[in-house]
Design a protein around this motif. Structure first.
Motif, mmCIF file in Angstrom:
data_model
loop_
_atom_site.group_PDB
_atom_site.id
_atom_site.type_symbol
_atom_site.label_atom_id
_atom_site.label_comp_id
_atom_site.label_asym_id
_atom_site.label_seq_id
_atom_site.Cartn_x
_atom_site.Cartn_y
_atom_site.Cartn_z
ATOM 1 N N GLY A 364 0.811 -1.209 0.000
ATOM 2 C CA GLY A 364 0.000 0.000 0.000
ATOM 3 C C GLY A 364 0.847 1.263 0.000
ATOM 4 O O GLY A 364 0.493 2.263 -0.637
ATOM 5 N N LYS A 365 1.987 1.227 0.694
ATOM 6 C CA LYS A 365 2.884 2.378 0.731
ATOM 7 C C LYS A 365 3.812 2.403 -0.475
ATOM 8 O O LYS A 365 4.089 3.467 -1.038
ATOM 9 C CB LYS A 365 3.705 2.328 2.018
ATOM 10 N N LEU A 366 4.274 1.235 -0.890
ATOM 11 C CA LEU A 366 5.211 1.168 -2.004
ATOM 12 C C LEU A 366 4.541 1.453 -3.344
ATOM 13 O O LEU A 366 5.168 1.989 -4.260
ATOM 14 C CB LEU A 366 5.877 -0.209 -2.048
ATOM 15 N N SER A 367 3.257 1.065 -3.497
ATOM 16 C CA SER A 367 2.547 1.280 -4.757
ATOM 17 C C SER A 367 1.079 1.582 -4.468
ATOM 18 O O SER A 367 0.231 0.684 -4.493
ATOM 19 C CB SER A 367 2.671 0.040 -5.651
ATOM 20 N N ARG A 428 -7.928 -9.913 4.991
ATOM 21 C CA ARG A 428 -6.693 -10.602 5.382
ATOM 22 C C ARG A 428 -5.598 -10.369 4.347
ATOM 23 O O ARG A 428 -4.436 -10.116 4.694
ATOM 24 C CB ARG A 428 -6.990 -12.088 5.539
ATOM 25 N N VAL A 429 -5.955 -10.449 3.078
ATOM 26 C CA VAL A 429 -4.980 -10.151 2.025
ATOM 27 C C VAL A 429 -4.505 -8.707 2.149
ATOM 28 O O VAL A 429 -3.300 -8.416 2.038
ATOM 29 C CB VAL A 429 -5.590 -10.401 0.628
ATOM 30 N N TRP A 430 -5.431 -7.801 2.368
ATOM 31 C CA TRP A 430 -5.073 -6.391 2.495
ATOM 32 C C TRP A 430 -4.114 -6.169 3.668
ATOM 33 O O TRP A 430 -3.109 -5.471 3.547
ATOM 34 C CB TRP A 430 -6.330 -5.548 2.691
ATOM 35 N N ASN A 431 -4.409 -6.796 4.797
ATOM 36 C CA ASN A 431 -3.584 -6.612 5.983
ATOM 37 C C ASN A 431 -2.170 -7.166 5.789
ATOM 38 O O ASN A 431 -1.177 -6.522 6.131
ATOM 39 C CB ASN A 431 -4.251 -7.290 7.178
ATOM 40 N N LEU A 432 -2.072 -8.369 5.205
ATOM 41 C CA LEU A 432 -0.774 -9.036 5.086
ATOM 42 C C LEU A 432 0.041 -8.533 3.897
ATOM 43 O O LEU A 432 1.271 -8.429 3.982
ATOM 44 C CB LEU A 432 -0.978 -10.548 4.970
ATOM 45 N N ALA A 433 -0.628 -8.228 2.784
ATOM 46 C CA ALA A 433 0.109 -7.853 1.579
ATOM 47 C C ALA A 433 0.297 -6.347 1.430
ATOM 48 O O ALA A 433 1.317 -5.904 0.890
ATOM 49 C CB ALA A 433 -0.609 -8.390 0.339
#
Length: 504
Positions: A364-367, A428-433
């Motif tokens: 989320g921060k990188l892209s 869960r995907v959002w939190n981990l990835a």
């Protein structure tokens, strides 16, 4: 304007022949493929307009009129499926070109990819337009042969093993389908769908139920309906991202389309509706439980693909106008959203170096753009208002409540539970990835930097916008679905169009 009807099948086949002769000339192959698929999309849009305003368009291939010859029928449902599938194939093709350029064509040799992709498109469009069971079988076989090639691109061990499983399962379903075709012809003397409307009603109830069950078994395997769905999560994730995306978006939906077409046209009010509803409930719940347990985004999305097939069976099994129209709307939604999410997964793999959740983080921060591209269709899949997933699910729930009964009530509850668990899975995907600290193995760039090729981002963004646009045009789209459901249930218009040799 009936000359337009065969073009969505003929143009991709001619394009496949041209691209095959252009082996070793990737730029020419790309130009031919893009031109052919764009033209197919335009023709499909014209067919949707004509079928809406004038009724079904029918072409007797070779001049042999029904029921003796092969007929292609473009009614509202078929034309709608053509438009959505054509839009998806164009976007995925552009994405695959971008990926091929970024990877140096190592993952998908273009000399093989373009002919196989166009043949796959021809098989899908032929299945949607088929006016008889054998031509429907031919459409399935065309797309399956092409999918064997696409699934094993690159020749890695994992892809060959997955391809072997896929081939065995597909051949099994094809054998069941072909056996059912033989029995139907022996019992009725015809395979034309419009002709079968009249002749199947004269068969004994027991024989009719056996024929219906065999068709449902064959189409259930192709549509990945539980308990016939275990092959899909082991096959799709191994292929390149664009191949997985087009498989997820279209191949299972061709099976669902065949179920809708045969159940409403050939077996209306049949005794298999209870079985369909039970399978719908199990497909929803078991599929989403499998998704929750996954540690890889590709496998997680493969299980959500299986799970949401249950929503489509829910509408078909209810056998009501609202149920069918909601299922048709949800088919359009699911083709678009599921394809988008698999394309986004390819971008995640490109940016993060993996799709395993334990090896990702901080995307989320990188892209930020990648975060938006994932979040919007993911929320749409979960059915968060005001997205089209919410609208389709509300329609199905309303149909279930109106239908009444214990089983319909269980399906309504199962649909709500599946939607909540889908939201949990994507959160869960959002939190981990996307949210947590980046994994040390991820490629390093400065915050806000990107490693994403524009030709991969562009079509993905276009499909994200299309998914959002489905909410904007939900009213007109539901109207098309409602009219399609009415035509499917009445049957007379389809039969009249086929035997009249032209428009209704």
């Amino acid at each position: 304007m009936t000359f337009l009807v065969p073009l969505p099948v003929v143009m991709p086949l001619l394009g496949a022949a041209l691209t095959l002769m252009m082996a070793g000339r990737p730029r020419a192959q790309r130009t031919v493929s893009l031109t052919v698929l764009t033209a197919t999309l335009l023709v499909s849009a014209a067919l949707l307009h004509l079928s809406t305003t004038e009724g079904p368009l029918v072409v007797a291939v070779g001049g042999w009129v029904a029921p003796l010859g092969i007929v292609l029928v473009a009614d509202q449902l078929a034309a709608l499926m053509l438009v959505v599938s054509s839009a998806v194939t164009v976007c995925v093709l552009v994405y695959s070109i971008g990926q091929g350029m970024a990877d140096g064509d190592e993952e998908a040799p273009l000399s093989v990819y373009h002919p196989a992709y166009l043949v796959l498109t021809a098989g899908v469009t032929n299945a949607f337009l088929a006016g008889d069971l054998f031509n429907l079988y031919v459409g399935f076989e065309i797309l399956l042969v092409a999918s064997y090639v696409l699934l094993t691109l690159g020749g890695t061990g994992n892809r060959i093993r997955a391809g072997a499983t896929y081939v065995v399962v597909s051949l099994l379903s094809s054998v069941v389908f072909l056996t059912a075709i033989g029995l139907i012809y022996a019992a009725t003397g015809t395979l034309n769908l419009a002709h079968l409307v009249e002749r199947l009603d004269a068969l004994p109830a027991g024989l009719k139920l056996i024929l219906q069950a065999m068709l449902l078994l064959a189409f259930g395997i192709k549509a990945a309906v539980f308990p016939l769905s275990s092959w899909l999560p082991d096959s799709y994730p191994t292929a390149p991202a664009p191949v997985t995306a087009v498989f997820a978006g279209l191949l299972t939906k061709v099976g669902v389309y065949a179920i809708i077409r045969t159940e409403t046209l050939l077996f209306p009010g049949g005794r298999a509706s209870v079985v369909l509803l039970v399978c719908a409930l199990l497909t929803m719940v078991v599929g989403i439980l499998g998704a929750v347990a996954q540690q890889d985004i590709k496998r997680l999305l493969s299980f959500t693909l299986v799970s949401h097939i249950g929503y489509l069976l829910f509408g078909v099994g209810l056998a009501t106008q609202l149920g069918l129209s909601s299922a048709i709307f949800y088919v359009v939604h699911h083709i678009t959203i599921q394809t988008t999410l698999f394309l986004v997964t390819g971008l995640i793999e490109k940016r993060g170096g993996s799709t395993a959740l334990d090896r990702l983080g901080g995307l989320g921060k990188l892209s930020p753009l990648l975060a938006v591209l994932f979040l919007v269709p993911a929320l749409n899949l979960a059915g968060i208002p005001p997205f089209s997933g919410f609208i389709g699910k509300v329609g199905l729930i309303q149909a279930g409540v109106a239908h009444g009964g214990i089983l319909a009530g269980a399906l309504v509850a199962g649909g709500v539970l599946t939607s909540l668990l889908t939201l949990y899975a994507i959160a869960r995907v959002w939190n981990l990835a996307f949210w947590r600290t980046p994994h040390p193995s991820m490629p390093k760039t400065e915050p806000g930097g990107t490693l994403l090729p524009p030709l991969m981002v562009g079509p993905t963004l276009a499909l994200v916008v299309l998914g959002v646009g489905l909410s904007v045009v939900a009213g007109p789209l539901f109207a098309v679905g409602d009219q399609s459901a009415t035509d499917l249930m009445e049957r007379a218009g389809y039969v009249t169009a086929v035997f009249g040799g032209g428009t209704r």
